[in-house]
Design an enzyme around this catalytic site. Sequence first.
Site, PDB file in Angstrom:
ATOM      1  N   HIS A 103       0.833  -1.208   0.000  1.00  0.00           N
ATOM      2  CA  HIS A 103       0.000   0.000   0.000  1.00  0.00           C
ATOM      3  C   HIS A 103       0.861   1.249   0.000  1.00  0.00           C
ATOM      4  O   HIS A 103       0.527   2.249  -0.619  1.00  0.00           O
ATOM      5  CB  HIS A 103      -0.866   0.036   1.261  1.00  0.00           C
ATOM      6  N   CYS A 111     -17.193  24.642   4.204  1.00  0.00           N
ATOM      7  CA  CYS A 111     -15.841  24.077   4.162  1.00  0.00           C
ATOM      8  C   CYS A 111     -15.808  22.589   4.479  1.00  0.00           C
ATOM      9  O   CYS A 111     -14.740  21.999   4.567  1.00  0.00           O
ATOM     10  CB  CYS A 111     -14.892  24.849   5.074  1.00  0.00           C
TER      11      CYS A 111
HETATM   12  C1  PEP Z   1     -16.512  20.211   9.242  1.00  0.00           C
HETATM   13  O1  PEP Z   1     -16.862  19.785  10.350  1.00  0.00           O
HETATM   14  O2  PEP Z   1     -17.249  20.192   8.232  1.00  0.00           O
HETATM   15  C2  PEP Z   1     -15.160  20.770   9.049  1.00  0.00           C
HETATM   16  C3  PEP Z   1     -14.807  21.342   7.917  1.00  0.00           C
HETATM   17  O3  PEP Z   1     -14.270  20.654  10.065  1.00  0.00           O
HETATM   18  P1  PEP Z   1     -13.481  19.283  10.429  1.00  0.00           P
HETATM   19  O4  PEP Z   1     -13.695  18.334   9.295  1.00  0.00           O
HETATM   20  O5  PEP Z   1     -12.065  19.685  10.632  1.00  0.00           O
HETATM   21  O6  PEP Z   1     -14.171  18.866  11.694  1.00  0.00           O
END
Ligand code: PEP
Length: 534
Positions: free
Chosen positions: A186, A495
Amino acid sequence: MREFQATSVNGFMAVGEPFVLKMAPETIKEVKTTDKKIEQKRFDNALKTADKELAILEDRASHVDDEQSRLFQAHRLMLKDPELLKPIREKITEGISAESALDAVSQRFLRRFEKTDDVLLKTRKDDILDVVNRLLRVLRGSFHVRELPDGKHIVLAKSIYPSDVFTLGKNKIAGIVLKNGSIHSHVALLADALKIPFFVGLDDNYDVLTESETLVLDGKSRKIIADPDTETLKQYKKHISDVSKTIDRPEDISAVTKSGTYVRVSANISSSEEAKEAVFQRADGIGLFRTEYVSLASDDLPDEEHQFLTYKTVMDQFPGKPVTIRTMDLGSDKNDASSNHAINNPALGIRGIRHSKKHEDAFRTQLRALIRASKHGRLKIMVPMVISEEEILYVKNLLTDLKDDLSDGRTHMAFPYEFGIMVETPAAALLAEEFAKHVDFFSIGTNDLTQYTLAADRLNPDVAKIYDHRHPAVIRLIETIMKAADEKNIPVSVCGEAAADPDMLDHFITFGIDELSVAVNSIIGLKERIHEHE
Ligand code: PEP
Ligand code: MG
């Protein structure tokens, strides 16, 4: 100058200084124990710690390579596999130490796989070794693979596992040379995906390599040169630099829909090195810098200067563009891997802002570093896991205090920055209207929002099908957040992983999203999809 032939896995080239990875001894003497209960407990604790480490690695890998992330998931399942655990426990009951029991049983497994030519079974052997070695390291408590020192290094090791690549820091590895190892492992696949020059099976030649000699890895001619003369070194350096220039930088595409809506496409990063790649991949800014990885990569919490320089390095690469730096989201699955502390439901425990409040000195250090970094660009400071106005006001007050402190006699220190929160709990989504009054922006963390809304642990493969950011309840909450932000006229970013999901794009554009922040490798694809959207 010494030159020898070796097996190159992927044909890439590198020049660099070696870093010898010292691994735990491979053979273990059988040690008898008198206290079987203590040995069973030590073994149980090692299983828990290994699981925590793997959860972190799985999460880290998920931002780079889905397949790799699934591999760590599989390793976590092996930690629960009765086929492996039962014989180990039986051995401990017979009166030998946890380490000896682990070694005896893993040897038995390995002998079974040794005789096969089946590539899949050989790969399974690597997986078992990776998991067993992790458990051995945890049990001994003496040896841990750590992040490499700054710069790029050619890693020399007897053997290495995929998890080690992430722990060492993939961006700090110029190449890997293994005494043993197979081209089917891997880790070989991973090195290929990450474009890391990789050599295996050096056998006797391995022992003559030292850390004090420069190495040239020539994957094309399948040779390694130790201590190259000046002319050879110059030629290889030139060749490598010419090749890197010919790697096409993707063409920038303006992320504007056909009807004229602009969506900023930014990058999610976990280190300052990744910011360079984000620039190369045409990010319009940084939408999420997960700063907890800066701390997880080192033994101690990095000091203010280290953090300041890390943030500055990122901001310097995005002049005039927003850089969103999230305060450390420690606790939960990103817990300190070395901690032996087993917590039930850590995602519902002390994480994010709760962790920061509990460790206020460390939090102050980070905020001071951030305030200082604000001088170097368009900084957006963001706080994770918020559920109350009280938490928002707590951070804002701290920032005001620290700004005053820092400005004392050094008025140039305080520069404008924006302050926002991650909306990633149902509480924050439902109270978005109230919270919007206090902040300059929202960033929707769909990963956590999904897990908390659907009561489905994001790390538990058993509920992977239930954990779905397309669930109508999650989409309804996103809509609620967008409406609240619109009323208060503050921008909203997404995000979490949903930002890169083609099936979610229409929702986001309809709701009027301002920014989508995604893993570096997803930037161009997302820009293309926005460009083609009506
Ligand atoms: C989320 O919770 O969508 C995020 C972007 O933060 P993490 O994935 O770091 O918890
Ligand atoms: Mg989150």
